[in-house]
Design an enzyme around this catalytic site. Structure first.
Site, short mmCIF file in Angstrom:
data_model
loop_
_atom_site.label_atom_id
_atom_site.label_comp_id
_atom_site.label_asym_id
_atom_site.label_seq_id
_atom_site.Cartn_x
_atom_site.Cartn_y
_atom_site.Cartn_z
N HIS A 102 10.96 55.08 42.41
CA HIS A 102 12.37 54.76 42.65
C HIS A 102 12.99 54.18 41.38
CE1 HIS A 102 15.77 53.17 45.17
NE2 HIS A 102 15.84 52.33 44.14
N GLU A 103 12.30 53.21 40.77
CA GLU A 103 12.83 52.58 39.56
C GLU A 103 12.78 53.53 38.36
OE1 GLU A 103 14.44 49.91 39.52
OE2 GLU A 103 14.01 49.31 41.58
N HIS B 81 15.76 55.81 38.26
CA HIS B 81 16.97 55.19 37.71
C HIS B 81 16.95 55.29 36.17
CE1 HIS B 81 18.57 53.66 41.39
NE2 HIS B 81 17.61 52.76 41.60
#
Length: 226
Positions: free
Chosen positions: A27-28, A31
């Protein structure tokens, strides 16, 4: 804790560790990857575009809180987060538009991972059709992979900054509305924590229809998991 089963806890950890770590780590990374593609290399220069989970470990959110919740709930459920990837939005080529894309990349990664765990469950059901300990364990891992990614995707899309949904909403609103959200952001986590309290229950009532929809879809596609 009376009646606490350490063997059950260890089995639960073996099931949740891999999908849980990848759910919050990728998820990170998503980004940071999106930010790099759109003009900001901050995360890349800090070595955060790595699949090594240790690069993204938050001592509290990735280790202490999940283990504490597993302990306190006897392995019934857990939750956590990774260390946020730094993004300098001013470096993006089109800051207002690209902020939306960078914010949406995290939940998008969770959607992709939920799909991946669903496909793996389907494969396990075909290749290891006979019920045995390995297939049962793998299907439990896939089920948790689906659940944690759906939960993270829906949770992060709640339109309260600094959650991803808040940044998406900020990018969609005109300047006046965006400024209001910017002023709310320092208190956003406190607001989320308050709304998460069982006595209030607002957050889960908002999330539940979306969580149920995606869980029903992916679990039905995955086939029998028991």
């Amino acid at each position: 804790m009376p009646g606490f089963d350490i063997a059950k806890l260890l089995l639960t950890i073996s099931v949740v560790a891999i999908p849980g770590i990848f759910a919050i780590t990728l998820h990170e990374v998503a980004h940071g990857w999106a930010a790099k593609k759109l003009g900001d290399s901050t995360a890349f220069m800090l070595g955060r575009l790595s699949l090594n989970p240790l690069k993204h470990v938050d001592p509290v959110g990735t280790v202490v809180l999940p283990l504490a919740l597993l302990w306190l709930t006897s392995g019934a459920w857990t939750f956590g987060w990774a260390k946020p990837v730094p993004v300098a939005f001013r470096n993006l080529r089109h800051p207002k538009r690209d902020m939306i894309l960078v914010a949406a990349a995290g939940p998008g990664a969770n959607l992709a991972m939920a799909t991946g765990w669903t496909l793996l469950a389907m494969l396990v059901g075909v290749v290891l059709a006979d019920s045995n300990l390995l297939s049962a364990w793998l299907l439990s891992v896939c089920e948790f992979g689906i659940q944690i990614n759906v939960m993270l995707m829906v949770f992060n899309l709640i339109p309260i900054p600094p959650l991803d949904g808040g940044r998406v909403l900020s990018g969609l609103l005109p300047r006046a509305g965006s400024d209001v959200l910017d002023r709310i952001e320092p208190f956003g986590i406190i607001i989320v924590i308050v709304l998460m309290q069982p006595q209030i229950g607002v957050l889960w009532r908002v999330m539940e229809p979306f969580v149920r929809f995606f869980l029903d879809f992916f679990l039905a596609a995955a086939g029998p998991l028991y």
